[in-house]
Design a protein around this motif. Structure first.
Motif, PDB file in Angstrom:
ATOM      1  N   SER A  97       0.844  -1.201   0.000  1.00  0.00           N
ATOM      2  CA  SER A  97       0.000   0.000   0.000  1.00  0.00           C
ATOM      3  C   SER A  97       0.879   1.252   0.000  1.00  0.00           C
ATOM      4  CB  SER A  97      -0.894   0.007   1.230  1.00  0.00           C
ATOM      5  OG  SER A  97      -0.102   0.252   2.372  1.00  0.00           O
ATOM      6  N   LEU A  98       0.271   2.393  -0.329  1.00  0.00           N
ATOM      7  CA  LEU A  98       1.015   3.659  -0.312  1.00  0.00           C
ATOM      8  C   LEU A  98       1.609   3.922   1.072  1.00  0.00           C
ATOM      9  CD1 LEU A  98      -1.114   6.131  -2.480  1.00  0.00           C
ATOM     10  CD2 LEU A  98       0.335   4.225  -3.160  1.00  0.00           C
ATOM     11  N   SER A  99       0.832   3.637   2.112  1.00  0.00           N
ATOM     12  CA  SER A  99       1.321   3.875   3.485  1.00  0.00           C
ATOM     13  C   SER A  99       2.527   3.008   3.817  1.00  0.00           C
ATOM     14  CB  SER A  99       0.203   3.582   4.496  1.00  0.00           C
ATOM     15  OG  SER A  99      -0.945   4.302   4.173  1.00  0.00           O
ATOM     16  N   GLU A 100       2.451   1.752   3.404  1.00  0.00           N
ATOM     17  CA  GLU A 100       3.589   0.848   3.667  1.00  0.00           C
ATOM     18  C   GLU A 100       4.850   1.334   2.951  1.00  0.00           C
ATOM     19  OE1 GLU A 100       1.518  -3.547   4.250  1.00  0.00           O
ATOM     20  OE2 GLU A 100       1.521  -2.653   2.243  1.00  0.00           O
ATOM     21  N   ILE A 101       4.688   1.750   1.700  1.00  0.00           N
ATOM     22  CA  ILE A 101       5.846   2.242   0.946  1.00  0.00           C
ATOM     23  C   ILE A 101       6.368   3.535   1.573  1.00  0.00           C
ATOM     24  CG2 ILE A 101       6.652   3.070  -1.310  1.00  0.00           C
ATOM     25  CD1 ILE A 101       4.425   1.336  -2.587  1.00  0.00           C
ATOM     26  N   SER A 102       5.425   4.410   1.945  1.00  0.00           N
ATOM     27  CA  SER A 102       5.777   5.680   2.585  1.00  0.00           C
ATOM     28  C   SER A 102       6.660   5.451   3.811  1.00  0.00           C
ATOM     29  CB  SER A 102       4.486   6.413   2.972  1.00  0.00           C
ATOM     30  OG  SER A 102       4.713   7.314   4.021  1.00  0.00           O
ATOM     31  N   GLU A 103       6.254   4.505   4.641  1.00  0.00           N
ATOM     32  CA  GLU A 103       7.000   4.197   5.869  1.00  0.00           C
ATOM     33  C   GLU A 103       8.379   3.620   5.545  1.00  0.00           C
ATOM     34  OE1 GLU A 103       5.837   1.596   9.772  1.00  0.00           O
ATOM     35  OE2 GLU A 103       4.239   2.701   8.735  1.00  0.00           O
ATOM     36  N   LEU A 104       8.372   2.647   4.626  1.00  0.00           N
ATOM     37  CA  LEU A 104       9.615   1.965   4.258  1.00  0.00           C
ATOM     38  C   LEU A 104      10.635   2.922   3.638  1.00  0.00           C
ATOM     39  CD1 LEU A 104      10.864  -0.934   4.077  1.00  0.00           C
ATOM     40  CD2 LEU A 104      10.073  -0.984   1.703  1.00  0.00           C
ATOM     41  N   MET A 105      10.160   3.845   2.773  1.00  0.00           N
ATOM     42  CA  MET A 105      11.074   4.721   2.033  1.00  0.00           C
ATOM     43  C   MET A 105      11.325   6.035   2.777  1.00  0.00           C
ATOM     44  SD  MET A 105      11.530   3.209  -1.166  1.00  0.00           S
ATOM     45  CE  MET A 105      11.904   4.562  -2.285  1.00  0.00           C
ATOM     46  N   ASN A 106      10.570   6.219   3.861  1.00  0.00           N
ATOM     47  CA  ASN A 106      10.692   7.452   4.642  1.00  0.00           C
ATOM     48  C   ASN A 106      10.393   8.710   3.800  1.00  0.00           C
ATOM     49  OD1 ASN A 106      11.060   8.612   7.137  1.00  0.00           O
ATOM     50  ND2 ASN A 106      13.259   8.982   6.796  1.00  0.00           N
ATOM     51  N   ILE A 107       9.338   8.629   3.000  1.00  0.00           N
ATOM     52  CA  ILE A 107       8.825   9.806   2.285  1.00  0.00           C
ATOM     53  C   ILE A 107       7.307   9.863   2.505  1.00  0.00           C
ATOM     54  CG2 ILE A 107      10.612   9.935   0.488  1.00  0.00           C
ATOM     55  CD1 ILE A 107       8.814   8.360  -1.353  1.00  0.00           C
ATOM     56  N   SER A 108       6.706  11.008   2.253  1.00  0.00           N
ATOM     57  CA  SER A 108       5.264  11.157   2.537  1.00  0.00           C
ATOM     58  C   SER A 108       4.416  10.265   1.637  1.00  0.00           C
ATOM     59  CB  SER A 108       4.842  12.617   2.363  1.00  0.00           C
ATOM     60  OG  SER A 108       4.803  12.945   0.990  1.00  0.00           O
ATOM     61  N   ARG A 109       3.218   9.951   2.129  1.00  0.00           N
ATOM     62  CA  ARG A 109       2.288   9.147   1.356  1.00  0.00           C
ATOM     63  C   ARG A 109       1.936   9.868   0.049  1.00  0.00           C
ATOM     64  NH1 ARG A 109      -2.829   8.389   0.783  1.00  0.00           N
ATOM     65  NH2 ARG A 109      -3.767   6.316   0.646  1.00  0.00           N
ATOM     66  N   GLN A 110       1.820  11.202   0.133  1.00  0.00           N
ATOM     67  CA  GLN A 110       1.518  12.003  -1.056  1.00  0.00           C
ATOM     68  C   GLN A 110       2.646  11.873  -2.096  1.00  0.00           C
ATOM     69  OE1 GLN A 110      -1.322  13.940  -1.815  1.00  0.00           O
ATOM     70  NE2 GLN A 110      -0.334  13.986  -3.825  1.00  0.00           N
ATOM     71  N   ALA A 111       3.886  11.897  -1.615  1.00  0.00           N
ATOM     72  CA  ALA A 111       5.031  11.769  -2.534  1.00  0.00           C
ATOM     73  C   ALA A 111       5.015  10.406  -3.228  1.00  0.00           C
ATOM     74  CB  ALA A 111       6.344  11.961  -1.784  1.00  0.00           C
ATOM     75  N   VAL A 112       4.706   9.356  -2.475  1.00  0.00           N
ATOM     76  CA  VAL A 112       4.613   8.011  -3.065  1.00  0.00           C
ATOM     77  C   VAL A 112       3.554   8.020  -4.169  1.00  0.00           C
ATOM     78  CG1 VAL A 112       3.991   5.586  -2.651  1.00  0.00           C
ATOM     79  CG2 VAL A 112       5.336   6.835  -0.951  1.00  0.00           C
ATOM     80  N   HIS A 113       2.390   8.582  -3.833  1.00  0.00           N
ATOM     81  CA  HIS A 113       1.292   8.669  -4.797  1.00  0.00           C
ATOM     82  C   HIS A 113       1.728   9.412  -6.066  1.00  0.00           C
ATOM     83  CE1 HIS A 113      -2.187  10.832  -6.571  1.00  0.00           C
ATOM     84  NE2 HIS A 113      -2.768   9.668  -6.435  1.00  0.00           N
ATOM     85  N   ASP A 114       2.401  10.550  -5.891  1.00  0.00           N
ATOM     86  CA  ASP A 114       2.818  11.348  -7.050  1.00  0.00           C
ATOM     87  C   ASP A 114       3.828  10.601  -7.914  1.00  0.00           C
ATOM     88  OD1 ASP A 114       1.159  13.256  -6.071  1.00  0.00           O
ATOM     89  OD2 ASP A 114       2.737  14.596  -5.329  1.00  0.00           O
TER      90      ASP A 114
END
Lengths: 109, 109
Positions: free
Chosen positions: B35-52
């Protein structure tokens, strides 16, 4: 496969990623077999410029193939198809299951 | 083919043309189903950044397919192979020449 056929194939696969000018000159040279002088005259640019654009375009196409390897994948797939075709023509197979298995491997690849 | 499988296939074909960061995030999302949240946490970037990054990467991959159409070509080729396989399995062919002709068309394509 000789270099000329290989570049022509790269052009067929990745040519749309070149600029219009690069693609036109590459097509004249590799598909219509025109010489640098002929292209130079037709496009009204120096022979040296034609040469440089061809070398630059070749590098771009080769770089795409290095990254994506799709021409290589395609050629291997075609080679397998030729093998299957020859086995069928010469009836060199134990039973059709052998052929079906080979086709299945191509589908899964 | 659903959108998810199609994007995963584009990623497989053209993924090497993305930046390493784009490719990593796309792979987490489309191949490892994170999920976006999981990637956000793992990569240490915002959920919005992952989405973009995902939206931007999808656009890049779709643009390459629009220019090159290699996934479309590949899917059509695979469809024909499945047809040939089914004809062989169900013995739905007049004679093997019919099959050989179909394989030949794939080789020439």
């Amino acid at each position: 496969m000789d270099k000329l056929s290989f570049i022509a194939m790269l052009l067929d696969f990745y040519g749309n990623l070149l600029t219009e000018k690069q693609r036109t000159i590459m097509s004249y040279h590799y598909e219509e077999d025109m010489s640098l002088s002929e292209i130079s005259e037709l496009m009204n640019i120096s022979r040296q410029a034609v040469h440089d654009i061809i070398k630059r375009s070749e590098k771009i196409l080769l770089d795409y193939e290095k990254e994506l390897g799709l021409v290589d994948k395609f050629l291997k797939q075609r080679q397998k198809l030729i093998e299957i075709k020859n086995m069928l023509i010469k009836k060199q197979y134990k039973d059709l299951d052998e052929i079906i298995k080979m086709i299945d491997e191509l589908i899964e690849a």
